[in-house]
Design an enzyme around this catalytic site. Structure first.
Site, mmCIF file in Angstrom:
data_model
loop_
_atom_site.group_PDB
_atom_site.id
_atom_site.type_symbol
_atom_site.label_atom_id
_atom_site.label_comp_id
_atom_site.label_asym_id
_atom_site.label_seq_id
_atom_site.Cartn_x
_atom_site.Cartn_y
_atom_site.Cartn_z
ATOM 1 N N LYS A 59 0.848 -1.208 0.000
ATOM 2 C CA LYS A 59 0.000 0.000 0.000
ATOM 3 C C LYS A 59 0.876 1.247 0.000
ATOM 4 O O LYS A 59 0.677 2.167 -0.799
ATOM 5 C CB LYS A 59 -0.877 0.008 1.251
ATOM 6 C CG LYS A 59 -1.561 1.354 1.537
ATOM 7 C CD LYS A 59 -2.439 1.344 2.771
ATOM 8 C CE LYS A 59 -1.702 1.586 4.037
ATOM 9 N NZ LYS A 59 -1.412 2.988 4.358
ATOM 10 N N CYS B 79 -4.651 12.617 12.064
ATOM 11 C CA CYS B 79 -5.433 11.381 12.074
ATOM 12 C C CYS B 79 -5.340 10.821 13.500
ATOM 13 O O CYS B 79 -4.741 11.423 14.387
ATOM 14 C CB CYS B 79 -4.897 10.381 11.056
ATOM 15 S SG CYS B 79 -3.345 9.667 11.545
HETATM 16 C C1 EPZ Z 1 4.423 6.846 6.220
HETATM 17 O O1 EPZ Z 1 3.700 7.929 6.781
HETATM 18 C C2 EPZ Z 1 3.440 5.680 6.139
HETATM 19 N N1 EPZ Z 1 2.323 6.050 5.278
HETATM 20 C C3 EPZ Z 1 2.941 5.342 7.537
HETATM 21 O O2 EPZ Z 1 2.103 4.187 7.420
HETATM 22 C C4 EPZ Z 1 4.144 4.971 8.407
HETATM 23 O O3 EPZ Z 1 3.693 4.710 9.720
HETATM 24 C C5 EPZ Z 1 5.134 6.143 8.420
HETATM 25 O O4 EPZ Z 1 5.522 6.461 7.073
HETATM 26 C C6 EPZ Z 1 6.403 5.819 9.218
HETATM 27 O O5 EPZ Z 1 7.013 4.688 8.677
HETATM 28 C C7 EPZ Z 1 2.479 6.014 3.936
HETATM 29 O O6 EPZ Z 1 3.541 5.690 3.430
HETATM 30 C C8 EPZ Z 1 1.286 6.373 3.114
HETATM 31 P P1 EPZ Z 1 6.629 10.134 8.336
HETATM 32 P P2 EPZ Z 1 4.353 9.416 6.796
HETATM 33 O O7 EPZ Z 1 6.626 11.373 7.532
HETATM 34 O O8 EPZ Z 1 5.164 9.596 5.590
HETATM 35 C C9 EPZ Z 1 6.486 13.468 11.717
HETATM 36 C C10 EPZ Z 1 0.178 2.912 7.731
HETATM 37 O O9 EPZ Z 1 -0.293 2.385 8.745
HETATM 38 N N2 EPZ Z 1 6.511 14.413 10.598
HETATM 39 O O10 EPZ Z 1 7.777 9.184 8.222
HETATM 40 O O11 EPZ Z 1 3.264 10.375 7.078
HETATM 41 C C11 EPZ Z 1 5.219 12.621 11.744
HETATM 42 O O12 EPZ Z 1 4.181 13.300 12.428
HETATM 43 C C12 EPZ Z 1 0.720 4.318 7.780
HETATM 44 O O13 EPZ Z 1 0.280 2.337 6.609
HETATM 45 C C13 EPZ Z 1 6.629 15.777 10.861
HETATM 46 O O14 EPZ Z 1 6.686 16.211 12.013
HETATM 47 O O15 EPZ Z 1 5.292 9.306 8.076
HETATM 48 C C14 EPZ Z 1 5.682 11.379 12.471
HETATM 49 O O16 EPZ Z 1 5.645 11.624 13.868
HETATM 50 C C15 EPZ Z 1 0.497 4.964 9.149
HETATM 51 N N3 EPZ Z 1 6.664 16.650 9.825
HETATM 52 C C16 EPZ Z 1 7.137 11.223 12.011
HETATM 53 O O17 EPZ Z 1 7.539 12.518 11.528
HETATM 54 C C17 EPZ Z 1 6.601 16.219 8.514
HETATM 55 O O18 EPZ Z 1 6.669 17.061 7.592
HETATM 56 C C18 EPZ Z 1 7.334 10.219 10.886
HETATM 57 O O19 EPZ Z 1 6.401 10.539 9.873
HETATM 58 C C19 EPZ Z 1 6.481 14.840 8.261
HETATM 59 C C20 EPZ Z 1 6.447 13.952 9.317
#
Ligand code: EPZ
Length: 423
Positions: free
Chosen positions: A22, A118
């Site tokens: 996904k 979310c």
């Molecule tokens: C991706 O989300 C995945 N989703 C998530 O899977 C997964 O949990 C996550 O990566 C971590 O591996 C998709 O790929 C569609 P991040 P993403 O940016 O990209 C913070 C599932 O269950 N952050 O790596 O949104 C964020 O809040 C989903 O399939 C900022 O602060 O995750 C988090 O605490 C859930 N500012 C951390 O970094 C930003 O600009 C990691 O987020 C971006 C992120």
């Protein structure tokens, strides 16, 4: 709304096919916006999130055809009609923000609704925006939208230093950089297999990329990208989820298409807990080494560490382990909502901030429980597989976002599980 009823039914045996990822598909699909030529994805998973991304791309004027029961996505962005991603679609799925980089890179401007938070956290996108600013873009946040504008000559290559690892920001910046003028370097980039899959697809389209899978990715911008056909990588989170089914219930299950390289840290934890994982020519064969599972401590980290997307499912296993396990959730601020639901089944879990202490019990008892987010929903099903009696999981629409045919796949290895209309 539908419910899923699971009844503990003893050991599981057989094979479970694992679908395409996904989280790879959700970044590969927006890549079509970078090129006038067709991009075709094979091994695509049949999920509601994929249908949401399809709707979003079509709202921009892209053509997206789901062929072969949705396993092939034939896409073309030759005649786009809009560079505005509306809130009514974006609010359904945060990954919609991944259209921003490709639109900005190809057209020089884009308006994308800020995704809401979310259940598992606020999910800001500040790192995405900083990356585009490092490539010369001007970003204006107003009325809930990001209004992005590239310099007159288009995005310029630049140095992007991520203060911490972000999968989505790495993906957005990587896609934008393929068409930026000059060289872009992403430092402290995410290393997930989904990033490697995206880079391999972009390279087939003509992008010049080095270093994917490491913390530093270098991209030499090109004037235009062509088309490609690309097979979506196996879903390592679905893989890990189903590996836990025989771990929790006993028996032996082969997860078809799985490889240890996708989940090395997770497999190490399973080994420490007393679960054997054997790589076969067709996948990963999983079974308990001996009686009861042993307690292990888990800390979630960016790849190649233990995946946050498997934390809830691992907790379900550890609820019936011998001893006490400590789980630390280091990626998201609110990702233990499955804990109170597991406690309704008799689990002993103490949550303090980002740490959950799980004291194993002999047996869980079936109960009515509620899914709160995608991965929490499947952890409740895993717990129900080994519990005494019936577990009734409600709000299973969360499940449909990330798991195709979960009833069919688990029934196929002997689970007693059915999907019913809410009683
Ligand atoms: C991706 O989300 C995945 N989703 C998530 O899977 C997964 O949990 C996550 O990566 C971590 O591996 C998709 O790929 C569609 P991040 P993403 O940016 O990209 C913070 C599932 O269950 N952050 O790596 O949104 C964020 O809040 C989903 O399939 C900022 O602060 O995750 C988090 O605490 C859930 N500012 C951390 O970094 C930003 O600009 C990691 O987020 C971006 C992120």
């Amino acid at each position: 709304m539908d419910q899923i009823i699971v009844t503990g039914n003893g050991p599981l045996n057989g094979q479970i096919p694992i679908a395409g990822a996904k989280n790879a598909c959700l970044t590969l699909m927006p890549a079509t916006l970078l090129s006038e030529e067709p991009l075709t994805l094979t091994n695509a998973p049949r999920l509601s999130d994929i249908r949401t991304m399809t709707t979003l791309l079509q709202s921009l004027g892209a053509e997206v055809q789901a062929l072969q029961d949705g396993q092939v996505l034939a896409m073309s962005s030759h005649d786009l009609t809009s560079t505005r991603a509306d809130y009514d679609i974006v609010r359904k799925m945060r990954a919609s923000i991944l259209v921003l980089g490709p639109l900005l890179a190809r057209f020089g401007h884009a308006e994308v609704s800020l995704p809401g938070g979310c259940a598992i956290g606020a999910r800001p996108v500040d790192l995405h925006l900083k990356a585009f600013e490092a490539m010369g873009a001007e970003l204006d946040l107003r009325d809930g939208y990001v209004h992005a504008k590239a310099p007159a000559g288009g995005l310029q290559g630049g140095i992007v230093e991520f203060p911490f690892v972000s999968v989505g920001a790495t993906e957005n910046a990587l896609m934008a950089a393929t068409l930026a003028k000059g060289t872009t370097v992403l430092k402290n980039a995410a290393r997930e297999p989904e990033i490697v899959d995206l880079a391999q697809c972009l390279r087939k389209m003509g992008a010049q990329i080095d270093g994917e899978g490491t913390s530093e990715i270098t991209i030499q911008g090109v004037d235009r990208l062509g088309g490609a056909t690309h097979r979506v990588v196996t879903d390592r989170i679905e893989l890990g989820t189903y590996m836990l089914a025989p771990a929790i219930c006993g028996g032996e299950v082969e997860c078809l298409g799985g490889t240890i390289s996708l989940l090395a840290a997770f497999c190490e934890k399973l080994d420490a807990a007393g679960i054997s994982v054997e790589e076969t020519p067709t996948g990963l064969k999983v079974a308990r080494k001996n009686g009861r599972v042993s307690a292990v401590d888990v800390t979630t980290e960016p790849f190649p560490g233990f995946p946050t997307d498997l934390q809830a499912q691992m907790m379900a296993l550890l609820c019936t382990a011998e001893g006490t396990s400590v789980l630390e959730e280091k990626i998201f601020e609110n990702r233990f909502m499955h804990a109170p639901e597991l406690a309704r089944m008799g689990a002993k879990i103490d949550v303090h901030g980002g740490t959950a202490k799980v004291t194993g019990v002999d047996k869980l008892r079936g109960a009515p429980v509620m899914a709160t987010d995608l991965r929490a929903s499947v952890s409740l099903i895993l717990a129900g597989l080994a519990a005494e009696g019936d577990t009734i999981v409600s709000r299973v629409y969360h499940l449909d976002r990330g798991y195709e045919h979960v009833v069919r796949k688990l029934s196929g290895v002997g689970a007693k599980i059915e999907r019913v209309k809410e009683q």
